[in-house]
Design a protein around this motif. Structure first.
Motif, PDB file in Angstrom:
ATOM      1  N   UNK A  31       9.226  -3.624   3.382  1.00 48.37           N
ATOM      2  CA  UNK A  31       8.393  -4.197   2.073  1.00 48.37           C
ATOM      3  C   UNK A  31       7.132  -2.418   2.115  1.00 48.37           C
ATOM      4  N   UNK A  32       6.005  -2.876   1.377  1.00 44.48           N
ATOM      5  CA  UNK A  32       5.120  -1.707   0.972  1.00 44.48           C
ATOM      6  C   UNK A  32       4.200  -2.095   1.305  1.00 44.48           C
ATOM      7  N   UNK A 106       7.544  -9.736   0.940  1.00 48.64           N
ATOM      8  CA  UNK A 106       7.940  -9.808  -0.558  1.00 48.64           C
ATOM      9  C   UNK A 106       7.148  -8.430  -1.739  1.00 48.64           C
ATOM     10  N   UNK A 107       7.406  -8.329  -2.548  1.00 41.36           N
ATOM     11  CA  UNK A 107       7.158  -7.580  -3.520  1.00 41.36           C
ATOM     12  C   UNK A 107       5.346  -8.024  -3.516  1.00 41.36           C
ATOM     13  N   UNK A 108       4.706  -7.106  -3.635  1.00 43.45           N
ATOM     14  CA  UNK A 108       2.788  -7.195  -4.083  1.00 43.45           C
ATOM     15  C   UNK A 108       2.436  -5.779  -4.567  1.00 43.45           C
ATOM     16  N   UNK A 111      -2.641  -3.267  -5.196  1.00 38.03           N
ATOM     17  CA  UNK A 111      -4.053  -2.939  -5.367  1.00 38.03           C
ATOM     18  C   UNK A 111      -4.360  -4.452  -4.928  1.00 38.03           C
ATOM     19  N   UNK A 112      -3.485  -5.755  -4.684  1.00 37.08           N
ATOM     20  CA  UNK A 112      -2.734  -7.104  -3.878  1.00 37.08           C
ATOM     21  C   UNK A 112      -3.426  -6.325  -2.579  1.00 37.08           C
ATOM     22  N   UNK A 113      -2.497  -5.685  -2.400  1.00 39.00           N
ATOM     23  CA  UNK A 113      -2.255  -5.047  -0.898  1.00 39.00           C
ATOM     24  C   UNK A 113      -3.569  -5.183  -0.270  1.00 39.00           C
ATOM     25  N   UNK A 114      -4.272  -3.490  -1.079  1.00 40.10           N
ATOM     26  CA  UNK A 114      -5.394  -3.017  -0.581  1.00 40.10           C
ATOM     27  C   UNK A 114      -6.894  -3.494  -0.544  1.00 40.10           C
ATOM     28  N   UNK A 115      -6.947  -4.473  -1.963  1.00 43.11           N
ATOM     29  CA  UNK A 115      -7.900  -5.003  -2.111  1.00 43.11           C
ATOM     30  C   UNK A 115      -8.022  -6.554  -1.990  1.00 43.11           C
ATOM     31  N   UNK A 116      -7.151  -7.102  -2.085  1.00 42.84           N
ATOM     32  CA  UNK A 116      -7.234  -8.527  -2.013  1.00 42.84           C
ATOM     33  C   UNK A 116      -6.433  -9.756  -0.540  1.00 42.84           C
ATOM     34  N   UNK A 118      -3.866 -11.172   1.475  1.00 44.06           N
ATOM     35  CA  UNK A 118      -2.339 -11.284   1.121  1.00 44.06           C
ATOM     36  C   UNK A 118      -1.906 -11.851   2.207  1.00 44.06           C
ATOM     37  N   UNK A 119      -0.420 -12.942   2.222  1.00 41.49           N
ATOM     38  CA  UNK A 119       0.072 -13.615   3.252  1.00 41.49           C
ATOM     39  C   UNK A 119       1.428 -12.889   3.814  1.00 41.49           C
TER      40      UNK A 119
END
Length: 132
Positions: A31-32, A106-108, A111-116, A118-119
């Motif tokens: 994953x990234x 999973x694809x993420x 912006x979601x990874x670093x500011x919202x 995530x599971x």
């Protein structure tokens, strides 16, 4: 199969520093998006820092931090060794918690990874940080 193993926790004094490490081993895609979470007694688990990296030399990494640790904690990734670090400076008793390394396969989005929120799909076993 993905395995995460944290190390580097311990007991320190107010104002001290610690550096946590998370060794990621996988037979496939890791994953990234990777991050550090923490959970203090009686509190919910919270994300502390996250890093988005495609793992190649041409892409730009992006990081994000909880407001409570901005300016004090730094997350970094050694892509060659597949190790995620969390450098923690100016620690206070409020930072006392079990710290967990985590990632999602999973694809993420960046912006979601670093500011919202995530599971993660995979967690490490945790390493205790105690500040007194």
């Amino acid at each position: 199969h993905v395995q995460l193993v944290e190390s580097g926790g311990g007991s320190v004094q107010d104002g001290d520093s610690l550096k946590l490490s998370c060794a990621v081993s996988t037979s496939g895609y890791a994953g990234a998006c990777k991050g550090w979470f923490r959970q203090a007694p009686g509190k919910e688990r919270e994300v502390v820092a996250a890093i988005y990296s495609l793992g190649d030399s041409t892409s730009v990494e992006e990081t994000g931090y909880a407001d409570s640790v901005k300016g004090r904690f730094t997350i970094s990734l050694d892509s060659a060794k597949n190790i995620v670090y969390l450098e923690m400076n100016d620690l206070s008793p409020e930072d006392t918690a079990m710290y967990y390394c985590a990632l999602t396969t999973r694809y993420i989005s960046r912006s979601i990874c670093t500011s919202a929120p995530w599971s993660p799909t995979h967690w490490g076993q945790g390493t205790q940080v105690t500040v007194s």
